[in-house]
Scaffold this motif. Structure first.
Motif, mmCIF file in Angstrom:
data_model
loop_
_atom_site.group_PDB
_atom_site.id
_atom_site.type_symbol
_atom_site.label_atom_id
_atom_site.label_comp_id
_atom_site.label_asym_id
_atom_site.label_seq_id
_atom_site.Cartn_x
_atom_site.Cartn_y
_atom_site.Cartn_z
ATOM 1 N N VAL A 59 0.617 4.308 -2.579
ATOM 2 C CA VAL A 59 0.484 5.732 -2.236
ATOM 3 C C VAL A 59 1.473 6.552 -3.052
ATOM 4 O O VAL A 59 1.114 7.587 -3.648
ATOM 5 C CB VAL A 59 0.742 5.943 -0.718
ATOM 6 C CG1 VAL A 59 0.892 7.404 -0.409
ATOM 7 C CG2 VAL A 59 -0.381 5.341 0.097
ATOM 8 N N VAL A 60 2.709 6.081 -3.130
ATOM 9 C CA VAL A 60 3.728 6.824 -3.874
ATOM 10 C C VAL A 60 3.371 6.893 -5.357
ATOM 11 O O VAL A 60 3.438 7.960 -5.978
ATOM 12 C CB VAL A 60 5.109 6.166 -3.683
ATOM 13 C CG1 VAL A 60 6.134 6.812 -4.600
ATOM 14 C CG2 VAL A 60 5.550 6.286 -2.240
ATOM 15 N N VAL A 84 -6.342 3.764 -1.232
ATOM 16 C CA VAL A 84 -5.468 4.919 -1.410
ATOM 17 C C VAL A 84 -5.612 5.503 -2.810
ATOM 18 O O VAL A 84 -4.772 6.273 -3.255
ATOM 19 C CB VAL A 84 -3.989 4.559 -1.120
ATOM 20 C CG1 VAL A 84 -3.822 4.184 0.331
ATOM 21 C CG2 VAL A 84 -3.497 3.440 -2.003
ATOM 22 N N GLY A 142 0.633 9.245 -6.185
ATOM 23 C CA GLY A 142 1.173 10.593 -6.221
ATOM 24 C C GLY A 142 1.852 10.898 -7.544
ATOM 25 O O GLY A 142 1.812 12.011 -8.057
ATOM 26 N N LEU A 143 2.487 9.861 -8.106
ATOM 27 C CA LEU A 143 3.254 10.048 -9.336
ATOM 28 C C LEU A 143 2.359 10.046 -10.568
ATOM 29 O O LEU A 143 2.482 10.909 -11.449
ATOM 30 C CB LEU A 143 4.293 8.937 -9.435
ATOM 31 C CG LEU A 143 5.418 9.086 -10.439
ATOM 32 C CD1 LEU A 143 6.186 10.362 -10.165
ATOM 33 C CD2 LEU A 143 6.358 7.893 -10.339
ATOM 34 N N PHE A 144 1.440 9.071 -10.670
ATOM 35 C CA PHE A 144 0.664 8.894 -11.899
ATOM 36 C C PHE A 144 -0.767 9.411 -11.784
ATOM 37 O O PHE A 144 -1.507 9.364 -12.758
ATOM 38 C CB PHE A 144 0.592 7.409 -12.279
ATOM 39 C CG PHE A 144 1.918 6.800 -12.602
ATOM 40 C CD1 PHE A 144 2.595 7.157 -13.763
ATOM 41 C CD2 PHE A 144 2.492 5.887 -11.754
ATOM 42 C CE1 PHE A 144 3.819 6.606 -14.064
ATOM 43 C CE2 PHE A 144 3.721 5.331 -12.049
ATOM 44 C CZ PHE A 144 4.389 5.694 -13.203
ATOM 45 N N LEU A 175 0.816 -1.210 0.000
ATOM 46 C CA LEU A 175 0.000 0.000 0.000
ATOM 47 C C LEU A 175 0.850 1.260 0.000
ATOM 48 O O LEU A 175 0.452 2.279 -0.565
ATOM 49 C CB LEU A 175 -0.934 0.010 1.219
ATOM 50 C CG LEU A 175 -2.291 -0.638 1.007
ATOM 51 C CD1 LEU A 175 -3.106 -0.544 2.263
ATOM 52 C CD2 LEU A 175 -3.032 0.033 -0.124
ATOM 53 N N VAL A 176 2.022 1.190 0.625
ATOM 54 C CA VAL A 176 2.902 2.363 0.636
ATOM 55 C C VAL A 176 3.390 2.643 -0.779
ATOM 56 O O VAL A 176 3.404 3.796 -1.233
ATOM 57 C CB VAL A 176 4.083 2.125 1.598
ATOM 58 C CG1 VAL A 176 5.010 3.317 1.578
ATOM 59 C CG2 VAL A 176 3.588 1.871 2.998
#
Lengths: 266, 271
Positions: free
Chosen positions: B136-137, B224, B140-142, B132-133
């Motif tokens: 989350v990243v 997320v 944020g990116l795509f 899940l982390v």
């Protein structure tokens, strides 16, 4: 000159051939369904990635050391959640493991019930359990503990039951033949054989629980996940870098220690 | 020997465990209990009303979830299908990408030590980050959608798969490989005719295992914003529509059970 040829291939029965073709067709159908069904907005994803890349990636690699204090406090909470949860699960899984073991009861019914309960528990992802417990006991770390405890019981119970099934029953039989009652046979015949492996599995599950509890905060169940979701919503990627670094370090250390202990026990 | 018979004749049996072990075990036991109690205290300190209140509350709240509103099943089938498709794509891509990685991190294939240690360390670090982390990243990116979810699943399963398969490769019988090399097979031929037949059943089994993991992971990725059924679940929870949420949870439960059953049967047939 001698002619070289490969040895003849084994004759396959037509049933096997049919089975192979059937599996192949099923897999192809699955992929057709998948690729027709999925729709990804490629242009948007590429555009977003192109515009966000320099805003996200470099910042992840320059962690925000100012957040180190808060991060370490939250990661400590994560470890506590995982520890309390694993401990509860290690205890809860014992009766379930014995219930599910085939060699501990005469009939097949009891072990079937035990196995069914355990696989039912395992079918719930940890985070879904966390959602249920957050609603039940409120958004705090204890909801995380309960989610980890229940979630781990499923897997630990299964592993425990396999351990119990693999013990040497001759020892137990010999004891019963010598006049030991059920309790004595359990304490002196069964327990010494299973305790090291039970411990080893419980510690192994603690490793997994550290990872699991670090994301529970995403649904409000305490630990470092709370910070992850805040950092992501605020687009504070420096802080996210710090959190990732902390998770990597803690998980690596705990994996290392746990592997050491497990090697010593078994 | 004589000493033992003496002690037996006196009626005292020698202890089964040495005293030192007993003390050690006792100390460890109390430390573990102590840390447990402290953990329980720490995690409950923000709780309103304490443990007893929470148990009573739990019953009331769980009642809100029942009965699940199963009439929404047709409406949530599409996101569920999407979730499964995400897992299928991610597993396939990971299975392809894992081949070079597993070869690079197998000690008996990659004889160039620095390269071996580099890939090993990379995979070890990759495995420490929860799925899940990663999601989350990547969200944020795509941006929000299926794509970041798939990428997160690929990266996550790559770490597990490459490790499992590299261990299988390390355990293969090297003799046929050496024989092939000795009789003039080049490295590709050695891999195809010596290594692949030994690894393939394990490989398929591990891919199915990772597929199971991916199914479980993909159902929650939506929490997320990474697409699939989790997104719908998150919305329903946000509206405090608990019967609908419970219907989704029941669907997830059933799908995970069914897929796990099929995959288990296939794996048993393979090995």
């Amino acid at each position: 000159m001698a002619t070289y040829s490969l040895p003849p291939k084994k004759e396959q029965s037509s049933f096997k051939k049919f089975k192979k073709i059937f599996i192949l067709l099923a897999v192809i159908a699955l992929y057709v369904w998948t690729f027709l069904g999925i729709d990804i907005d490629w242009t948007r994803a590429v555009e977003r990635a192109a515009s966000n890349f320099h805003r996200v990636i470099p910042k992840l690699f320059s962690p925000d050391w100012a957040a180190a204090g808060e991060v370490s406090q939250k990661i400590l909470e994560t470890i506590f959640i995982a520890f309390a949860g694993s401990f509860m699960a290690a205890i809860l899984a014992i009766p379930l493991g014995f219930l599910a073991a085939k060699n501990m009861s005469r009939g097949k019914l009891l072990s079937a019930i035990g196995k069914w309960i355990l696989s039912a528990i395992r079918a719930f992802p940890d985070i879904i359990l966390a959602i249920l417990f957050v609603v039940a006991v409120g958004p705090n770390a204890f909801a995380g503990v309960l989610a980890i405890a229940i979630g781990s019981t499923g897997m630990l119970g299964k592993l425990y039951s396999e351990v119990v099934e693999s013990i040497d029953m001759q020892v137990v039989e010999a004891m019963e033949a010598n006049g030991a009652n059920k309790v004595q046979a359990l304490f002196y015949g069964v327990l010494p054989q299973i305790i090291p492996e039970f411990l080893s599995y419980a510690i192994y599950r603690f490793e997994i629980d550290i990872r699991a509890s670090s994301i529970l905060g995403i649904v409000g169940a305490g630990g470092i996940g709370t910070m992850i979701i805040f950092a992501a919503n605020n687009r504070n990627w420096n802080e996210m870098g710090m959190i990732l670094l902390a998770i990597i370090i803690v998980v690596t250390i705990i994996d290392f220690i746990s592997a050491r202990i497990r090697r010593k026990i078994v | 020997m004589t000493k033992q018979s003496n002690s037996l004749s006196q009626g005292t049996t020698p202890p089964i465990f040495p005293v030192k072990t007993k003390i050690q075990v006792t100390v460890i036991f109390f430390v573990v209990i102590g840390v447990y109690l402290f953990s329980m205290f720490w995690t409950q300190q923000q709780m309103v009303g304490g443990f007893g209140n929470a148990i009573g509350n739990m019953v009331v709240v769980i009642e809100k979830f029942f009965p699940p509103n199963l009439s929404i099943l047709p409406a949530i089938w599409d996101p569920m299908a999407q979730t499964i498709q995400m897992a299928i794509i991610a597993t396939t891509v990971a299975a392809v990408l894992t081949v070079p990685l597993a070869l690079l991190s197998a000690q008996n294939i990659t004889t160039f030590k620095p390269l071996y240690y580099f890939t090993r360390t990379l995979l070890n670090i990759l495995r420490t980050i929860p799925d899940l982390v990663l999601a989350v990243v990547f969200v944020g990116l795509f941006g929000i959608g299926l794509f970041p979810g798939i990428i997160a699943l690929i990266i996550f399963s790559l770490g597990i798969l490459a490790k499992l398969i590299s261990e299988t490769i390390e355990a293969v019988d090297m003799n046929p490989l050496e024989a092939m090399r000795a009789s003039g097979g080049n490295i590709l031929q050695v891999i195809f005719y010596g290594l692949v037949p030994q690894v393939l059943p394990q490989f398929t089994s591990f891919v199915l295992y990772v597929f199971e993991i991916n199914i479980r992971a993909s159902v929650v990725l939506g929490l997320v914003g990474a697409g699939g059924i989790g997104l719908v679940l998150d919305q329903q929870l946000g509206f405090y529509n608990y019967p609908n949420a419970m219907a989704i949870i029941v669907l997830i439960f059933v799908v995970v059970l069914v897929i796990e059953y099929i995959s288990n049967k296939l794996r048993e047939a393979l090995i």
